[in-house]
Design an enzyme around this catalytic site. Structure first.
Site, PDB file in Angstrom:
ATOM      1  N   ALA A 169      92.855  25.976  14.069  1.00  0.00           N
ATOM      2  CA  ALA A 169      93.397  27.581  14.295  1.00  0.00           C
ATOM      3  C   ALA A 169      94.872  27.633  14.365  1.00  0.00           C
ATOM      4  CB  ALA A 169      92.832  27.992  15.701  1.00  0.00           C
ATOM      5  N   ALA A 170      95.647  26.765  14.294  1.00  0.00           N
ATOM      6  CA  ALA A 170      96.965  26.824  14.508  1.00  0.00           C
ATOM      7  C   ALA A 170      97.576  27.075  13.079  1.00  0.00           C
ATOM      8  CB  ALA A 170      97.749  25.505  14.695  1.00  0.00           C
ATOM      9  N   GLY A 215      97.506  30.421  14.531  1.00  0.00           N
ATOM     10  CA  GLY A 215      96.808  31.295  15.201  1.00  0.00           C
ATOM     11  C   GLY A 215      96.426  32.666  14.573  1.00  0.00           C
ATOM     12  N   GLY A 216      96.855  32.640  13.155  1.00  0.00           N
ATOM     13  CA  GLY A 216      96.827  33.901  12.295  1.00  0.00           C
ATOM     14  C   GLY A 216      95.106  34.427  12.451  1.00  0.00           C
ATOM     15  N   GLU A 276      92.727  23.439  17.960  1.00  0.00           N
ATOM     16  CA  GLU A 276      93.351  22.513  16.862  1.00  0.00           C
ATOM     17  C   GLU A 276      93.301  21.234  17.142  1.00  0.00           C
ATOM     18  OE1 GLU A 276      95.062  23.330  14.017  1.00  0.00           O
ATOM     19  OE2 GLU A 276      95.896  21.297  14.058  1.00  0.00           O
ATOM     20  N   ARG A 320     100.701  20.818  16.826  1.00  0.00           N
ATOM     21  CA  ARG A 320     100.598  22.324  16.314  1.00  0.00           C
ATOM     22  C   ARG A 320      99.928  23.056  17.411  1.00  0.00           C
ATOM     23  NH1 ARG A 320     100.815  23.629  10.993  1.00  0.00           N
ATOM     24  NH2 ARG A 320      98.605  24.566  10.931  1.00  0.00           N
ATOM     25  N   ASP A 352      88.798  27.253   8.999  1.00  0.00           N
ATOM     26  CA  ASP A 352      89.885  27.507   7.914  1.00  0.00           C
ATOM     27  C   ASP A 352      90.399  26.284   7.406  1.00  0.00           C
ATOM     28  OD1 ASP A 352      91.465  29.313   6.491  1.00  0.00           O
ATOM     29  OD2 ASP A 352      92.845  29.336   8.042  1.00  0.00           O
ATOM     30  N   CYS A 395      92.933  27.987   1.358  1.00  0.00           N
ATOM     31  CA  CYS A 395      93.993  28.718   0.767  1.00  0.00           C
ATOM     32  C   CYS A 395      94.134  27.989  -0.665  1.00  0.00           C
ATOM     33  CB  CYS A 395      95.146  28.832   1.560  1.00  0.00           C
ATOM     34  SG  CYS A 395      96.001  27.506   2.006  1.00  0.00           S
TER      35      CYS A 395
HETATM   36  N1  SAM Z   1      93.598  29.319  10.702  1.00  0.00           N
HETATM   37  C1  SAM Z   1      95.070  28.949  10.667  1.00  0.00           C
HETATM   38  C2  SAM Z   1      95.958  30.383  10.711  1.00  0.00           C
HETATM   39  O1  SAM Z   1      94.997  31.147  10.374  1.00  0.00           O
HETATM   40  O2  SAM Z   1      96.791  30.362  11.313  1.00  0.00           O
HETATM   41  C3  SAM Z   1      95.347  28.054   9.656  1.00  0.00           C
HETATM   42  C4  SAM Z   1      94.917  26.811   9.637  1.00  0.00           C
HETATM   43  S1  SAM Z   1      95.442  25.571   8.392  1.00  0.00           S
HETATM   44  C5  SAM Z   1      94.930  26.183   7.049  1.00  0.00           C
HETATM   45  C6  SAM Z   1      94.356  24.348   8.751  1.00  0.00           C
HETATM   46  C7  SAM Z   1      94.559  23.736  10.155  1.00  0.00           C
HETATM   47  O3  SAM Z   1      93.643  22.554  10.140  1.00  0.00           O
HETATM   48  C8  SAM Z   1      95.857  23.204  10.418  1.00  0.00           C
HETATM   49  O4  SAM Z   1      96.283  23.528  11.705  1.00  0.00           O
HETATM   50  C9  SAM Z   1      95.543  21.626  10.577  1.00  0.00           C
HETATM   51  O5  SAM Z   1      96.325  21.246  11.464  1.00  0.00           O
HETATM   52  C10 SAM Z   1      94.052  21.321  10.640  1.00  0.00           C
HETATM   53  N2  SAM Z   1      93.528  20.281  10.624  1.00  0.00           N
HETATM   54  C11 SAM Z   1      94.069  19.174   9.942  1.00  0.00           C
HETATM   55  N3  SAM Z   1      93.101  18.006   9.639  1.00  0.00           N
HETATM   56  C12 SAM Z   1      92.137  18.650  10.372  1.00  0.00           C
HETATM   57  C13 SAM Z   1      90.808  17.899  10.582  1.00  0.00           C
HETATM   58  N4  SAM Z   1      90.639  16.658  10.429  1.00  0.00           N
HETATM   59  N5  SAM Z   1      89.970  18.454  11.374  1.00  0.00           N
HETATM   60  C14 SAM Z   1      90.214  20.019  11.915  1.00  0.00           C
HETATM   61  N6  SAM Z   1      91.296  20.490  11.780  1.00  0.00           N
HETATM   62  C15 SAM Z   1      92.339  19.800  10.799  1.00  0.00           C
END
Ligand code: SAM
Length: 456
Positions: free
Chosen positions: A110-111, A113-114, A133, A138, A177, A230
């Site tokens: 979630a980080a 937070g969008g 998260e 983060r 996400d 993305c």
């Molecule tokens: N959903 C967020 C938003 O809309 O602001 C953006 C999320 S970003 C694309 C992906 C997130 O997955 C990051 O915050 C990252 O720290 C987290 N992440 C990284 N490795 C992960 C794992 N093994 N399991 C779960 N989350 C993970």
């Protein structure tokens, strides 16, 4: 720095899209990113008239240029969120496929937070969102953004996907996400280009499967999985969606599109390409869980009465909708309908916040917390409200000393253009600034960079 796309990215994209489409995409990637924001409808905020709307998101709009958001007090007050426009398409998936009136939602990655702030708005005060998260560093920004957004039916957690295994079969919606190779960010972020490699695409696709497999048991039978990245490549998108359907047990759902959105449906999910739709690269898919999942039981818990609640109940609108609890020295209000669930959640995973932290007990004092100021459930009548101008608002957000000699002593709620910013304790000769040190603005004030985004 020169804009140079990796050769193998160009080749594989040309193979997937055809030479002409790929060329148009590469040209769009060399251009300027677009700036967009989403208004906080729960705080009754509306974007300024004249902003070009984001077609797939009611509260979304494009800005002609990117202002310095830090200079806008309403940005800090959670009145809007700066979010990439393509990602706002989550709204369509939610509106078309969430069928419960009061859904339990897990946003796993979630980080910052969008998507979680967006989901909280789409829930409109119903249901409950667990915004998680995994990366500790983060989760702080996630907690800040969720607190400022002000929805009360939210918990912020810091867990690995498998930490949720004790909540098997409970969630109506799970949003993944996923961390990805970030091809969709090439226009915004040079580092995404530098970090891209074929190997990284493969590693990301494998990691995404691990994350999905670990979290899948928490989704109830018939529940909705929203998977997004993305990035453009089919390994992280189509192949993973097919794998979820075949290996985890799900039906891929179609998403209705308007032709003027210029979104491309691949049969597995929707693609946003910057040369077609106004936004960055994005992929999103919706799946309905088709395999059996027996839910764990959430036992009703007899909670200890929170005696301190009598002093602070009036600080909330509809106080009877909440269960008041002590978490350390903080009085917290948790929506009653989800209080048993929150107890269960606390037993399984590290919960940073659940519901609204209202007050901290300091000696004989009940100190109103910043999260309360931002909460949609705040009862403003319980406090002496003081309207401040832009200079005072920025000084408060910079955590400077404040002076309100004309105002009564005690707690004052500072408001900028009708939006609460936080509390000061007025001592007469000065006022103690209660804005959290870790949230403060570190930049010096610059009114020339302040642009109004919202209607008065
Ligand atoms: N959903 C967020 C938003 O809309 O602001 C953006 C999320 S970003 C694309 C992906 C997130 O997955 C990051 O915050 C990252 O720290 C987290 N992440 C990284 N490795 C992960 C794992 N093994 N399991 C779960 N989350 C993970």
């Amino acid at each position: 720095m020169d804009f140079v796309l990796p050769d193998s990215f160009k080749k594989r994209t040309a193979d997937a899209l055809g030479e002409r489409e790929a060329q148009a995409l590469f040209e769009a990637l060399a251009g300027q990113p677009v700036a967009s924001v989403r208004a906080n409808v729960m705080k009754r905020q509306v974007l300024k008239d004249g902003l070009e709307p984001v077609l797939w998101c009611e509260a979304g709009g494009y800005l002609a240029e990117r202002p310095m958001f830090t200079m806008d007090p309403l940005f800090h007050a959670g009145c809007y969120y700066v979010q990439e426009a393509s990602s706002m398409f989550l709204e369509q998936v939610f509106r078309q496929h969430v069928d419960s009136d009061s859904p339990l939602v897990l946003d796993l990655c979630a980080a910052p937070g969008g998507k979680s702030t967006h989901i909280a708005s789409l829930l409109g005060g119903r249901g409950f969102l667990v915004s998680n998260e995994v990366i500790r560093s983060r989760v702080k920004i996630l907690e800040e953004n969720m607190a400022k957004w002000g929805c009360t039916n939210v918990a912020v957690t810091n867990g690995e996907p498998e930490d949720f295994s004790g909540l098997r079969g409970l969630f109506d919606v799970v949003v993944v996400d996923a961390p990805c190779s970030g091809e969709g960010m090439f226009r915004k972020d040079q580092q995404a280009i530098e970090e891209w490699s074929e190997d990284n695409v493969r590693l990301c696709a494998e990691r995404q499967r691990r994350i999905l497999a670990d979290v899948y048991p928490v989704l109830k039978e018939g529940g909705l999985l929203i998977y997004s990245t993305c990035t453009y490549n089919e390994h992280e998108n189509e192949e993973n969606v097919r794998w979820i359907a075949d290996s985890l047990g799900a039906e891929v759902l179609s998403i209705e599109l308007e032709s003027d959105w210029n979104v491309v449906d691949s049969g597995f999910g929707c693609h946003f390409y910057p040369h077609k739709a106004k936004g960055e690269g994005f992929f999103i898919a919706a799946l309905r869980k088709s395999c059996e999942e027996l839910p764990v039981r959430v036992k009703p818990v007899k909670r200890k009465e929170c005696k301190e609640a009598v002093f602070v109940k009036d600080w909330l609108l509809s106080a009877s909708d909440y269960d008041f609890q002590m978490q350390g020295d903080v009085v917290v209000a948790v929506p009653k309908d989800f209080a048993d669930f929150v107890d269960k959640l606390r037993a399984e995973v590290s919960v940073l916040t659940a519901g609204v932290p209202l007050a901290q007990i300091k000696g004989k004092d009940m100190v109103p917390l910043p999260q309360l100021a931002f909460s949609c459930a705040l009862n403003r009548d319980a406090f002496k409200c003081v309207s401040v101008d832009w200079e005072q608002a920025i000084a408060f957000l910079r955590r400077e000393n404040m002076f309100f000699q004309e105002e009564p002593k005690g707690w004052l709620l500072l408001m900028f253009e009708g939006a609460p910013l936080g509390f000061v304790k007025n001592l007469g000769n000065r006022a103690n600034n209660n804005y959290p040190a870790e949230w403060r603005i570190r930049m010096s004030e610059d009114k020339s960079r302040y642009v109004k985004i919202l209607e008065d």
